[in-house]
Design an enzyme around this catalytic site. Structure first.
Site, PDB file in Angstrom:
ATOM      1  N   LYS A 195       6.669  -1.798   5.133  1.00 59.28           N
ATOM      2  CA  LYS A 195       7.373  -2.392   3.876  1.00 59.28           C
ATOM      3  C   LYS A 195       9.022  -1.783   4.248  1.00 59.28           C
ATOM      4  CE  LYS A 195       8.485  -2.757  -0.824  1.00 59.28           C
ATOM      5  NZ  LYS A 195       8.276  -2.312  -2.278  1.00 59.28           N
ATOM      6  N   GLU A 201       5.059   8.283  10.051  1.00 57.55           N
ATOM      7  CA  GLU A 201       3.684   8.006  10.733  1.00 57.55           C
ATOM      8  C   GLU A 201       3.637   6.709  11.334  1.00 57.55           C
ATOM      9  OE1 GLU A 201       4.314   8.846   7.296  1.00 57.55           O
ATOM     10  OE2 GLU A 201       2.900  10.273   6.823  1.00 57.55           O
ATOM     11  N   GLY A 253       4.008  -1.555  -2.195  1.00 56.65           N
ATOM     12  CA  GLY A 253       3.235  -1.169  -0.960  1.00 56.65           C
ATOM     13  C   GLY A 253       1.764  -1.301  -1.195  1.00 56.65           C
ATOM     14  N   ARG A 254       1.039  -0.739  -2.626  1.00 59.95           N
ATOM     15  CA  ARG A 254      -0.156  -0.530  -2.700  1.00 59.95           C
ATOM     16  C   ARG A 254      -0.473  -2.221  -3.348  1.00 59.95           C
ATOM     17  NH1 ARG A 254       2.712   2.869  -5.296  1.00 59.95           N
ATOM     18  NH2 ARG A 254       2.901   2.808  -7.667  1.00 59.95           N
ATOM     19  N   GLU A 339      -1.954   6.661  -7.335  1.00 55.33           N
ATOM     20  CA  GLU A 339      -0.347   6.571  -6.886  1.00 55.33           C
ATOM     21  C   GLU A 339       0.358   5.569  -8.099  1.00 55.33           C
ATOM     22  OE1 GLU A 339       1.300   6.650  -2.381  1.00 55.33           O
ATOM     23  OE2 GLU A 339       1.766   4.538  -3.157  1.00 55.33           O
ATOM     24  N   HIS A 370     -27.686  10.364  -1.761  1.00 57.40           N
ATOM     25  CA  HIS A 370     -28.084  11.372  -0.931  1.00 57.40           C
ATOM     26  C   HIS A 370     -27.195  12.693  -0.583  1.00 57.40           C
ATOM     27  CE1 HIS A 370     -31.992   9.408  -0.251  1.00 57.40           C
ATOM     28  NE2 HIS A 370     -31.318   8.380  -0.486  1.00 57.40           N
ATOM     29  N   LYS A 499       7.393  14.739   2.070  1.00 59.23           N
ATOM     30  CA  LYS A 499       8.125  13.862   3.090  1.00 59.23           C
ATOM     31  C   LYS A 499       9.138  14.854   3.577  1.00 59.23           C
ATOM     32  CE  LYS A 499       7.177   9.225   2.035  1.00 59.23           C
ATOM     33  NZ  LYS A 499       7.872   7.672   1.666  1.00 59.23           N
TER      34      LYS A 499
END
Ligand code: F6P
Length: 533
Positions: A195, A201, A253-254, A339, A370, A499
């Site tokens: 965005k 990253e 963003g999410r 978030e 399990h 950050k």
């Protein structure tokens, strides 16, 4: 209302959930349906009084008013001064939605058409790589620019008929190295999904991918596309405007996979299936906006969440899809929920009076059974479980396996509800020949306290439309919980400090600056890493 809820909870906390089923209407009264989805919350300790109080809580918080404000483009993300309109991305009918007096729908629909035209060109071979038809697509993005597309692409594997899709998110070079190694740069399309187009990253990975491609391809940027709202930076990266798909700042963003960030999914499944995914979400939007709270799936899901976390004090909730292809749904929901609602102050900057959002975690069944279900059944804490399962799987020839899967899902919620008493455990061990003190000791290890709450979401088959419904359901759940808490669910200031510190630490780790001024632990860790690098 919190006090009323907490005192109601105190009066019912010793009650067995199973006893609520003495009412033959319990299962139908504490379930809601929308379209083909059925949300069953009857295996919780919520009763009519509790539900009335929870609904009152939502009314007092003005969920209805805030909901309308969101859908109509008011700037409800107050700390960033933005509207919140991911719902516009799936408003396929194009009913006007205005932000600052401007109808945003023409641009949204035009971008969707452009994405579809590009995806079709790639899928049919009209758009070619230097080595011919595109065989592989690599989406580079992180957080909301990764988790949604990865989750949905895995979920809709039976609908894939396009190029293979791959995802790179981590700044750990191992990620991109492993993804790119088997690929041919001449037939690979790289999508840079960000965005802001500044995320360290993503931009680091994008540069590595460009270098990788430049070894074999004359014009590497020609095999790149960008999904971003920062058009200046996409141009500076060298990506032709034809292959840049933008979106406005009112898409968080999410919450962004419904628009350009969903391009990798669209490339995998095609425009028609992608639109079906949007249609599913759009149908839930309409339902969420209009249905009475008592019948409203996102509202009910939120109220169950509030009951378990803020009222009962259970610190986490587990999301347990009995659907292997939803393997990344828990990770996707971790970002969506944590978030959004992991905040410590209310919209007006005051400390919250109740705890904020819960820790969300999970894993598909039956694998989780399990691994960590032991704790869910016999640990001392209570983990409310959110099961989900389809009536059918896509593998008709393996229907017997699907029956086993469903049986396991239903067995888990039944076991959590019923448990196994000491008397029952004693009988079982007695039948095995134990007696006396050893019988008592062994039996106690086999007791299940039961009376542990769970919900179950059932759907016919995990189609693109159903996936859209499920995701929109959870999005609106998060919204309702956020409104009840009085927080801003649409900012994420909590990711900033790390950050900033990482940026400052990078030259220290590289040995270009000293660790002076850092705390003793950080300085010692830097020293170890430099010694062993
Ligand atoms: O983790 C913080 C965050 O801003 C998320 O909200 C977002 O989804 C992610 O980083 C990626 O941001 P961008 O799409 O701008 O690269």
């Amino acid at each position: 209302m919190w006090n009323e809820l907490k005192s109601h909870r105190a009066t019912v906390s010793g009650r067995s959930i199973l006893s609520l089923f003495d009412d033959p209407e319990r299962a139908s009264n504490f379930a809601a349906t929308f379209g083909n989805l059925r949300f069953d919350f009857s295996k919780t300790n919520i009763d009519e009084t509790g539900l009335d109080l929870l609904i009152k809580l939502a009314e007092d918080a003005d969920v209805a008013g805030r909901r309308e404000a969101m859908f109509t483009g008011e700037k409800i993300n107050e700390t960033e001064g933005r509207a919140v309109l991911h719902t516009a991305l799936r408003n396929l009918d194009g009913d006007p939605v205005t932000v600052d007096g401007q109808n945003v729908m023409p641009e949204v629909l035009e971008t969707l058409d452009r994405m579809e035209a590009f995806a079709t060109d790639v899928r049919t071979g009209t758009f070619l790589g230097q080595g011919g038809k595109i065989t592989d697509v690599v989406n580079i993005g992180i957080g909301g620019s990764d988790l949604g597309p990865v989750m949905a692409t895995l979920a809709l594997a039976p609908y894939h008929d396009g190029p293979r899709t791959h995802f790179v998110s981590n700044v750990d070079g191992a990620h991109i190295a492993d993804v790119l190694r088997p690929l041919d740069p001449r037939t690979t399309l790289v999508i840079v999904a960000s965005k802001t187009f500044t995320t360290i990253e993503t931009m680091t990975n994008a540069k590595v991918a460009k270098e990788w491609m430049s070894d074999k391809v004359d014009n590497p940027a020609g095999q790149f596309a960008a999904l971003s709202s920062n058009l200046d930076l996409t141009a500076a990266f060298g990506i032709d405007a034809d292959r840049v798909f933008g979106f406005a700042d009112w898409v968080g963003g999410r919450y962004s996979m419904w628009g350009p960030i969903g391009l990798s999914l669209m490339l995998a499944v095609g425009g028609q299936a992608f639109r079906a995914f949007l249609r599913g979400a759009q149908a839930v939007d309409t339902h969420f906006r209009a249905a009475e709270f008592r019948e409203n799936l996102p509202v009910l899901l939120a109220l169950v969440g509030v009951w378990h976390h803020q009222v009962c004090g259970y610190p986490t909730r587990a999301v347990l899809p009995y659907e292997q292809r939803l393997i990344r749904l828990p990770a996707y929901l971790q970002q969506l929920e944590m978030e959004s609602n992991g905040k410590r102050v209310s919209m007006d900057g005051k400390d919250l009076e109740v705890v904020s959002g819960p820790i969300v975690w999970g894993e598909p069944g039956t694998n989780g059974q399990h691994a960590f279900y032991q704790l869910i059944h016999q640990g001392t804490g209570v983990v409310p479980c959110e099961f989900m399962v389809g009536a059918r799987g896509h593998e008709d020839e393996l229907a017997h396996m699907h029956r086993l899967l469903v049986a396991n899902c239903l067995a888990q919620s039944e076991a959590l509800l019923r448990g196994r008493s000491l008397e029952e455990a004693t009988e079982i061990m007695k039948a095995k020949g134990l007696e006396g003190a050893e019988l008592d000791r062994q039996a106690r290890h086999r007791v299940f306290p039961g009376n542990r709450p769970s919900t179950t979401l059932v759907y016919p088959l995990l189609t693109p439309e159903v996936l859209g419904q499920i995701v929109a359901l959870y999005e609106h759940r998060v919204f309702v919980e956020g409104v009840i808490l009085g927080i801003n669910s649409f900012d994420q200031w909590g990711v900033e400090l790390g950050k900033e510190l990482a940026e400052a630490l990078e030259p220290i780790v590289a040995g270009e600056q000293s660790a002076e001024g850092k705390d003793g632990s950080t300085a010692a860790l830097v020293d170890y890493i430099q010694t062993h690098a």
